[in-house]
Design an enzyme around this catalytic site. Structure first.
Site, PDB file in Angstrom:
ATOM      1  N   LYS A 259     -76.239 -23.233  11.679  1.00 19.99           N
ATOM      2  CA  LYS A 259     -75.951 -22.509  12.928  1.00 19.99           C
ATOM      3  C   LYS A 259     -75.264 -21.182  12.610  1.00 19.99           C
ATOM      4  O   LYS A 259     -74.161 -21.154  12.070  1.00 19.99           O
ATOM      5  CB  LYS A 259     -75.048 -23.382  13.829  1.00 19.99           C
ATOM      6  N   LYS A 271     -65.773 -19.583  27.880  1.00 23.00           N
ATOM      7  CA  LYS A 271     -64.656 -20.349  27.306  1.00 23.00           C
ATOM      8  C   LYS A 271     -63.331 -19.778  27.808  1.00 23.00           C
ATOM      9  O   LYS A 271     -63.268 -18.593  28.150  1.00 23.00           O
ATOM     10  CB  LYS A 271     -64.682 -20.218  25.776  1.00 23.00           C
ATOM     11  N   ARG A 346     -77.020 -26.194  19.819  1.00 18.79           N
ATOM     12  CA  ARG A 346     -78.173 -27.098  19.763  1.00 18.79           C
ATOM     13  C   ARG A 346     -79.460 -26.392  20.186  1.00 18.79           C
ATOM     14  O   ARG A 346     -80.544 -26.775  19.778  1.00 18.79           O
ATOM     15  CB  ARG A 346     -77.881 -28.356  20.601  1.00 18.79           C
TER      16      ARG A 346
HETATM   17  N1  BES Z   1     -69.015 -23.653  19.026  1.00 21.18           N
HETATM   18  C1  BES Z   1     -68.650 -24.638  19.967  1.00 21.18           C
HETATM   19  C2  BES Z   1     -68.023 -25.871  19.341  1.00 21.18           C
HETATM   20  C3  BES Z   1     -66.630 -25.715  18.799  1.00 21.18           C
HETATM   21  C4  BES Z   1     -65.538 -25.934  19.603  1.00 21.18           C
HETATM   22  C5  BES Z   1     -66.431 -25.445  17.475  1.00 21.18           C
HETATM   23  C6  BES Z   1     -64.270 -25.838  19.085  1.00 21.18           C
HETATM   24  C7  BES Z   1     -65.159 -25.368  16.952  1.00 21.18           C
HETATM   25  C8  BES Z   1     -64.078 -25.562  17.761  1.00 21.18           C
HETATM   26  C9  BES Z   1     -69.890 -25.111  20.725  1.00 21.18           C
HETATM   27  O1  BES Z   1     -70.879 -24.181  20.921  1.00 21.18           O
HETATM   28  C10 BES Z   1     -69.414 -25.558  22.064  1.00 21.18           C
HETATM   29  O2  BES Z   1     -68.909 -24.738  22.783  1.00 21.18           O
HETATM   30  N2  BES Z   1     -69.558 -26.832  22.353  1.00 21.18           N
HETATM   31  C11 BES Z   1     -69.100 -27.377  23.579  1.00 21.18           C
HETATM   32  C12 BES Z   1     -70.118 -28.379  24.018  1.00 21.18           C
HETATM   33  C13 BES Z   1     -69.908 -28.864  25.434  1.00 21.18           C
HETATM   34  C14 BES Z   1     -70.171 -27.747  26.418  1.00 21.18           C
HETATM   35  C15 BES Z   1     -70.829 -30.016  25.689  1.00 21.18           C
HETATM   36  C16 BES Z   1     -67.755 -28.051  23.341  1.00 21.18           C
HETATM   37  O3  BES Z   1     -67.555 -28.652  22.282  1.00 21.18           O
HETATM   38  O4  BES Z   1     -66.894 -27.924  24.185  1.00 21.18           O
HETATM   39 ZN    ZN Z   2     -70.960 -22.632  19.495  1.00 21.83          ZN
HETATM   40 ZN    ZN Z   3     -70.553 -22.993  22.640  1.00 29.48          ZN
END
Ligand code: BES
Ligand code: ZN
Ligand code: ZN
Length: 492
Positions: A259, A271, A346
């Site tokens: 990724k 976020k 994903r």
């Molecule tokens: N890049 C983030 C995941 C992440 C979060 C990596 C914190 C490192 C630290 C990913 O793209 C993401 O935002 N995932 C979401 C998924 C959710 C919306 C189902 C998450 O983990 O909150």
């Molecule tokens: Zn991400």
């Molecule tokens: Zn994300």
């Protein structure tokens, strides 16, 4: 420059001579060389050093030795595993920076680990322990030239084995540093374009074929996932591909997919602002793949082909950005309802996985991604999350991770989890709700790999803030680059 010398260490006339000292049960210490006895006896009498794990004693040897300093490092027991030796190396690496040492030599006595592994892990720890990222800081004069220029190991026996280990360490540590450097670069200086430039430069220096799919190519290929994630961005997406061919007709092909999200704002599902700057690290999976490909180019493995793919873009809100509720079509033809634009990793991986599998027909696929915050809830910052449809491949990765000091813990997959991804309007939705977030993310990817043996490494907890160790810095750890190298070295 690293040298493994057949000579006696007493010839060393540099800045620091490191002596690894283990403590014996009877209270004595391991160096058998009488030259060290006076120092150790005096330090022991003063209660300053007894060879315990973590103890450090520095002395100025006067006329006895031609070098400037002797640094004794306590090991405790002489039974050391690979990571313990790496940690000793890390301590040496930082100590050398503290002393601004340009040249350092190391010797050891009676450490219970094969000379090759000892040379490998000690060197790896020293090199990784010397990592600092100061590119964007104006250096003061006294901060210049703090790194080692010359490292000498005096194995006292089995020098050729030691040399082999050192060579492995140089390549692996270099890969770890490459991955850390990429991750440390800010989002404004490390975009999809920089991934492409890096891959192209690798293909100039090594026998690697480089293909860059531009925005236009991705449209032509109908890669609806990566295109959707890129919609809010001012810069184009890319799919960066490096291929290594070992030249053997029947060799396995291993596909690595990372990724390469160069900044994850969350998109329209924005976020929270606190800590958002850390989302420049959302490309660490891609960094691990690029770094591993650099090592492949260097080592040219004899028995396995390796393909590395990095789908790369940032994830930004904007007038054209993908919205919650939008339905997109993946490269595979499956439709996906985007419920949350922050579950974007994903979406770029699904296209890279199905494209890579279709084009290269690999024997196995490993993808690496900072995919879910949920993996930190489950495993903290100490284990990478592993999900796989194949027990043999999963075990290979667990073993490679163990040898590399990068442990992985397997989580289950299953229909119950896939069920959570059912959409009312499309083949799939891109999130599975709150429960088991790391597993449903894996289950989503599983929909795009078919029967190919596949493993997914969720490195969101370990790519930065990884378990504190002497050779792992506070920021990006370079996680998984060395695990991948180990996996490739031990593939056949
Ligand atoms: N890049 C983030 C995941 C992440 C979060 C990596 C914190 C490192 C630290 C990913 O793209 C993401 O935002 N995932 C979401 C998924 C959710 C919306 C189902 C998450 O983990 O909150
Ligand atoms: Zn991400
Ligand atoms: Zn994300």
């Amino acid at each position: 420059m690293i040298t493994v010398s057949n000579k006696k260490f007493t010839v060393f006339a540099g800045d620091v001579l490191v002596i690894l000292v283990s403590a014996k049960a009877n209270g004595s210490m391991s160096p058998t060389d009488p030259a060290f006895k006076p120092y150790l006896a005096a330090a022991s009498k003063a209660g300053d050093f007894s060879g315990k794990d973590g103890e450090i004693l520095m002395v100025y040897p006067g006329k006895d030795f031609p070098c400037k300093r002797l640094v004794f490092i306590g090991l405790g027991s002489d039974k050391k595993d690979r990571d313990e030796l790496r940690k000793v190396g890390g301590v040496i690496g930082s100590k050398a920076i503290e002393l601004k040492a340009a040249s350092l030599a190391a010797i050891w006595y009676g450490v219970d680990l094969k000379t090759k592994e000892l040379g490998e892990c000690l060197t790896e720890g020293i090199l990784l322990g010397q990592y600092r990222f100061a590119k964007y800081k104006k250096k003061k004069d006294d901060e210049k030239d703090v790194f080692l220029k010359k490292l000498t190991l005096f194995p006292q026996q089995n020098a050729s084995e030691c040399r082999k280990g050192v060579r492995l360490a140089e390549v692996a540590a270099q890969a770890g540093k490459i991955a850390r450097d990429m991750a440390n670069e800010p989002g404004n200086n490390w975009t999809a374009e920089e991934f492409a430039v890096f891959a192209r430069s690798l293909s100039k220096n090594f026998p690697l074929k480089c293909t860059i799919h531009s925005h236009r190519d991705l449209k032509r290929l109908k890669m609806g996932g990566i295109l959707a994630v890129n919609q809010g961005s001012a810069a184009g997406p890319k799919m960066v591909i490096l291929e290594y061919n070992c030249g053997k007709k029947k060799a396995d092909t291993l596909l690595l997919v990372g990724k390469g999200l160069t900044f994850d704002s969350g998109g329209i599902s924005l976020k929270p602002s606190a800590g958002m700057e850390e989302m420049k690290y959302d490309m660490c999976g891609g960094a691990a793949v690029m770094a591993a490909m650099a090592a492949v180019g260097e080592e040219k493995p004899a028995g396995v082909n390796v393909v590395g793919i990095v789908p790369t873009t940032d994830n930004m809100p904007g007038p054209a950005a993908v919205k919650p509720g939008d339905v997109i079509t993946a490269y595979s033809g499956k439709t996906v309802e985007v419920i949350n634009t922050d579950a974007e990793g994903r979406l770029i991986l699904m296209d890279a996985l199905s494209y890579g599998i279709k084009k290269y027909k690999p024997s196995a696929v490993v993808d690496l991604a900072t995919l879910t915050g949920a993996v930190i809830v489950g495993l903290g910052h100490h284990y990478t999350g592993l999900l796989s449809n194949n027990d043999t491949l999963a075990q290979k990765i667990i073993d490679a991770g163990k040898r590399s000091g990068e442990p992985a813990w397997r989580l289950p997959l299953g229909e119950e989890y896939t069920e959570q991804l059912k959409s009312e309007v499309a083949d799939l939705k891109n999130i599975g709700g709150k429960p088991a977030g790391t597993i449903t993310a894996g289950a989503f990817l599983q929909e795009f790999v078919g029967e190919t043996p596949w493993a997914h490494l969720d490195i969101a907890g370990t790519a930065w803030g990884f378990t504190e160790k002497s050779y792992i810095p506070k920021g990006p750890s370079g996680i998984a680059a060395r695990t991948l190298i180990d996996l490739i070295r031990n593939w056949t």
